[in-house]
Motif scaffolding. Structure first.
Motif, mmCIF file in Angstrom:
data_model
loop_
_atom_site.group_PDB
_atom_site.id
_atom_site.type_symbol
_atom_site.label_atom_id
_atom_site.label_comp_id
_atom_site.label_asym_id
_atom_site.label_seq_id
_atom_site.Cartn_x
_atom_site.Cartn_y
_atom_site.Cartn_z
ATOM 1 N N VAL A 69 0.832 -1.201 0.000
ATOM 2 C CA VAL A 69 0.000 0.000 0.000
ATOM 3 C C VAL A 69 0.861 1.242 0.000
ATOM 4 C CG1 VAL A 69 -1.753 1.267 1.268
ATOM 5 C CG2 VAL A 69 -1.857 -1.228 1.138
ATOM 6 N N SER A 70 1.973 1.171 0.767
ATOM 7 C CA SER A 70 2.889 2.318 0.799
ATOM 8 C C SER A 70 4.307 1.803 0.680
ATOM 9 C CB SER A 70 2.716 3.120 2.098
ATOM 10 O OG SER A 70 2.950 2.279 3.209
ATOM 11 N N SER A 71 4.829 1.652 -0.539
ATOM 12 C CA SER A 71 6.185 1.144 -0.722
ATOM 13 C C SER A 71 7.164 2.274 -0.497
ATOM 14 C CB SER A 71 6.346 0.577 -2.124
ATOM 15 O OG SER A 71 6.517 1.591 -3.050
ATOM 16 N N PRO A 72 8.240 2.042 0.332
ATOM 17 C CA PRO A 72 9.212 3.104 0.612
ATOM 18 C C PRO A 72 10.069 3.380 -0.603
ATOM 19 C CG PRO A 72 9.917 1.052 1.626
ATOM 20 C CD PRO A 72 8.560 0.800 1.051
ATOM 21 N N PRO A 73 10.601 4.557 -0.729
ATOM 22 C CA PRO A 73 11.491 4.900 -1.841
ATOM 23 C C PRO A 73 12.788 4.113 -1.780
ATOM 24 C CG PRO A 73 10.603 6.861 -0.805
ATOM 25 C CD PRO A 73 10.264 5.704 0.069
ATOM 26 N N THR A 74 13.565 4.087 -2.905
ATOM 27 C CA THR A 74 14.810 3.325 -3.002
ATOM 28 C C THR A 74 15.833 3.803 -2.004
ATOM 29 O OG1 THR A 74 14.362 3.101 -5.363
ATOM 30 C CG2 THR A 74 16.577 2.557 -4.622
ATOM 31 N N ILE A 75 15.953 5.096 -1.836
ATOM 32 C CA ILE A 75 16.936 5.618 -0.892
ATOM 33 C C ILE A 75 16.630 5.175 0.524
ATOM 34 C CG2 ILE A 75 15.679 7.778 -0.609
ATOM 35 C CD1 ILE A 75 18.364 9.187 -0.366
ATOM 36 N N PHE A 76 15.364 5.047 0.843
ATOM 37 C CA PHE A 76 14.978 4.600 2.182
ATOM 38 C C PHE A 76 15.348 3.128 2.379
ATOM 39 C CE2 PHE A 76 11.801 2.986 5.234
ATOM 40 C CZ PHE A 76 12.125 3.774 6.318
ATOM 41 N N SER A 77 15.185 2.269 1.337
ATOM 42 C CA SER A 77 15.536 0.859 1.440
ATOM 43 C C SER A 77 17.040 0.702 1.637
ATOM 44 C CB SER A 77 15.093 0.128 0.177
ATOM 45 O OG SER A 77 13.704 0.252 0.011
ATOM 46 N N GLY A 78 17.874 1.476 0.952
ATOM 47 C CA GLY A 78 19.324 1.409 1.128
ATOM 48 C C GLY A 78 19.732 1.786 2.537
ATOM 49 N N GLN A 79 19.103 2.776 3.113
ATOM 50 C CA GLN A 79 19.425 3.164 4.487
ATOM 51 C C GLN A 79 19.093 2.040 5.458
ATOM 52 O OE1 GLN A 79 17.306 6.761 5.125
ATOM 53 N NE2 GLN A 79 18.778 8.064 4.054
ATOM 54 N N VAL A 80 17.986 1.358 5.258
ATOM 55 C CA VAL A 80 17.606 0.261 6.158
ATOM 56 C C VAL A 80 18.591 -0.891 6.047
ATOM 57 C CG1 VAL A 80 15.832 -1.468 6.607
ATOM 58 C CG2 VAL A 80 15.183 0.882 6.144
ATOM 59 N N THR A 81 19.015 -1.252 4.804
ATOM 60 C CA THR A 81 19.970 -2.362 4.613
ATOM 61 C C THR A 81 21.308 -2.054 5.279
ATOM 62 O OG1 THR A 81 18.901 -2.848 2.496
ATOM 63 C CG2 THR A 81 21.092 -3.783 2.861
ATOM 64 N N PHE A 82 21.786 -0.822 5.098
ATOM 65 C CA PHE A 82 23.050 -0.444 5.726
ATOM 66 C C PHE A 82 22.958 -0.487 7.247
ATOM 67 C CE2 PHE A 82 25.700 2.933 7.562
ATOM 68 C CZ PHE A 82 26.961 2.481 7.186
ATOM 69 N N GLY A 83 21.856 -0.076 7.771
ATOM 70 C CA GLY A 83 21.683 -0.097 9.230
ATOM 71 C C GLY A 83 21.649 -1.513 9.779
ATOM 72 N N LEU A 84 20.955 -2.404 9.080
ATOM 73 C CA LEU A 84 20.907 -3.795 9.538
ATOM 74 C C LEU A 84 22.284 -4.439 9.484
ATOM 75 C CD1 LEU A 84 17.565 -4.975 7.885
ATOM 76 C CD2 LEU A 84 17.983 -4.501 10.296
ATOM 77 N N THR A 85 23.058 -4.191 8.410
ATOM 78 C CA THR A 85 24.419 -4.771 8.285
ATOM 79 C C THR A 85 25.330 -4.272 9.398
ATOM 80 O OG1 THR A 85 24.108 -4.848 5.891
ATOM 81 C CG2 THR A 85 26.362 -5.058 6.705
ATOM 82 N N LEU A 86 25.269 -2.982 9.662
ATOM 83 C CA LEU A 86 26.104 -2.415 10.725
ATOM 84 C C LEU A 86 25.739 -2.989 12.077
ATOM 85 C CD1 LEU A 86 28.266 -0.373 11.554
ATOM 86 C CD2 LEU A 86 26.458 1.358 11.722
ATOM 87 N N THR A 87 24.451 -3.204 12.313
ATOM 88 C CA THR A 87 24.014 -3.767 13.586
ATOM 89 C C THR A 87 24.528 -5.200 13.772
ATOM 90 O OG1 THR A 87 22.038 -2.393 13.505
ATOM 91 C CG2 THR A 87 21.996 -4.268 15.001
#
Length: 504
Positions: free
Chosen positions: A433-451
């Motif tokens: 219903v509300s797909s996040p933008p590409t830049i938002f998906s990259g930020q989430v992936t980087f945050g998960l990897t760092l964690t």
């Protein structure tokens, strides 16, 4: 000689006495006999201002006023209209009793005017006032002319029902010309308006013909007389053939509003009902009776293409009945692909109108709004920069993408502006219903990897610290103990061997 002088003296004295006994009243700045014009049904004031005014301040208590009206012919005797005696007692002619009056408080200002309200056509004629005070009598003469404007049929006049406005006066000269004015503008003779012998005929009156009408009569002696008439036409407000535009699935209100309140005509009995002929069946909707209202709308909670068509509103006001037709036009959207649309597909959205009039224009617009976050707003604006309003009834999307998902609006415009609109929700298969933008998906992936990296590092450090905690503080001593223990065992074995040898 003395006898002649005495006769002359007595003669001049008698003339002076008679001149002071009956004096004509003169309105200041005007001639002895005045003329007043009034429209039948309105009020008229016959002026009688006697001068000089200074003498009326010392007016004796015994003052009488007598208004008389002279007959139409010279042989007819004048008759009393109103009389105010010395004692203040009033006498009024029976036909004019409730309609004529004078103001006693204005007597001391020399004002003895007669008021007639309302004026009738038979009131036209010559009036004379005689004011008696002390030993003197003064008089005023006023001619009352009446101009009459009549309406046929009588009020209320219903729209589209022919009417006749007649205009005539009590003036004795020959009528030369008649002009009619509507709201200050001269009305030319045409197919709708016909003027003949002071009468105006309106063949198909409309509510726009209501308002102030003035007739102007010009006679052979150059006398010009005019009168106004406020014409009220009972009809409906708004355009003649109204069209209501409604989106499929929404509610619709069909208007049926009278131009005047029925109570303004003294009518309390009002009934209204709606009807519609659809598929050979007659549908009826009754509206409650209400003489204090002039609006009788029909409310439809949810409309579809099957509800489109012509509706008939009929209102009975007293003994007269008026009606109008209202058209309901339904706006719909038909997609080329039913249900959710696969990404990359070609999609057509067709906006249609059930009852077009030929001048409608269509406009498509994407209604999705941008997020509040600045970075997200930049990304969304880039995605939606191609979603500009498009003209025409058909919206074509060559390749459906995520940015096309959401609500699309089709608006219908006419010469008078926006007429109506309908919305369509576009759903894409596999899309959220509300797909996040590409830049938002990259930020989430980087945050998960760092964690995960930090957690792994913490585990390694914890294991290392635990192993270090288990090792002894003096490693050399641990070696010495390990060496000492075996020697002790050897000594014990040697002692056991010596004891066995001794026993032997």
């Amino acid at each position: 000689m003395e006898l002649t002088s005495l006769v002359l003296f007595l003669t001049f004295t008698l003339l002076a006495f008679n001149a002071g006994h009956i004096l004509p009243g003169v309105a200041e700045g005007e001639s002895r006999e005045q003329k007043v014009w009034a429209r039948a049904g309105s009020s008229a004031v016959l002026p009688c201002h006697l001068s000089p005014k200074k003498m009326w301040k010392q007016l004796p208590d015994k003052t009488s006023v007598l208004w008389k009206r002279h007959g139409g012919s010279a042989r007819q005797e004048p008759h009393v209209v109103l009389e105010v005696g010395y004692s203040g007692l009033r006498k009024t002619a029976l036909p004019m009793k409730p309609r004529v009056s004078v103001q006693d408080s204005a007597f001391r200002n020399g004002n003895f005017s007669l008021r007639i309200d309302p004026v009738r056509s038979e009131d036209a004629g010559l009036y004379e006032a005689q004011v008696a005070y002390g030993t003197e009598v003064r008089s005023c003469q006023v001619e009352l002319g009446v101009i009459t404007v009549t309406l046929s049929p009588p009020s209320p006049v219903v729209e589209n029902e022919p009417l006749l406005l007649s205009c005539n006066s009590s003036h004795r000269a020959n009528l030369v010309e008649t002009c009619w004015f509507h709201n200050g503008r001269l009305v030319p003779t045409s197919g709708t308006f016909c003027s003949l012998h002071g009468a105006l005929s309106i063949l198909r009156p409309a509510t726009s013909d209501a308002g102030s009408w003035r007739c102007q009569l010009r006679y052979s002696d150059n006398e010009i007389i005019s009168a106004t008439y406020n014409l009220q036409i009972l009809g409906f407000d708004g355009p003649t053939n109204p069209v209501v535009y409604a989106a499929a699935g929404s509610a619709a209100d069909l208007p049926c509003t009278l131009s005047y309140l029925p109570s303004a005509f003294g009518i309390n009995l009002v009934t209204a009902h709606w009807s519609r002929l659809a598929g050979g069946l007659l549908q009826d909707w009754g509206i409650s009776q209400n003489s204090s209202s002039r609006s009788f709308p029909l409310h439809l909670p949810a409309v579809g293409p099957g509800d489109a068509g012509q509706y008939h509103c009929a209102v009975s006001v007293g003994s007269k009945k008026i009606s109008r037709d209202v058209t309901l036009a339904v706006v719909t959207v038909t997609p080329s692909i039913q249900g959710p649309v696969s990404e990359g597909s070609r999609l057509l959205l067709i906006c249609s109108l059930t009852h077009p009039r030929g001048h409608e224009r269509f406009q498509w617009k994407h209604l999705d709004s941008a997020p509040t976050n600045s970075k997200l707003a930049v990304a969304t604006s880039r995605n939606l920069e191609g979603h500009r309003p498009q003209m025409g009834p058909t919206l074509e999307i060559p390749q459906v993408s995520q940015k096309d998902m959401g609500t699309w609006e089709c608006s219908v415009y006419g010469p008078e502006g926006k007429l109506g609109a309908v919305e369509y929700g576009l759903q894409i298969t596999g899309a959220q219903v509300s797909s996040p933008p590409t830049i938002f998906s990259g930020q989430v992936t980087f945050g998960l990897t760092l964690t995960l990296f930090l957690l792994l590092t913490a585990c390694v450090l914890a294991l290392a610290l635990q192993k270090r905690a288990r090792s002894p503080a003096f490693p050399a001593l641990e070696g010495m103990v390990a060496v000492t223990v075996p020697r002790k065992k050897e000594m014990e074995e040697n002692q056991k061997e010596k004891i066995q040898q001794t026993e032997c």
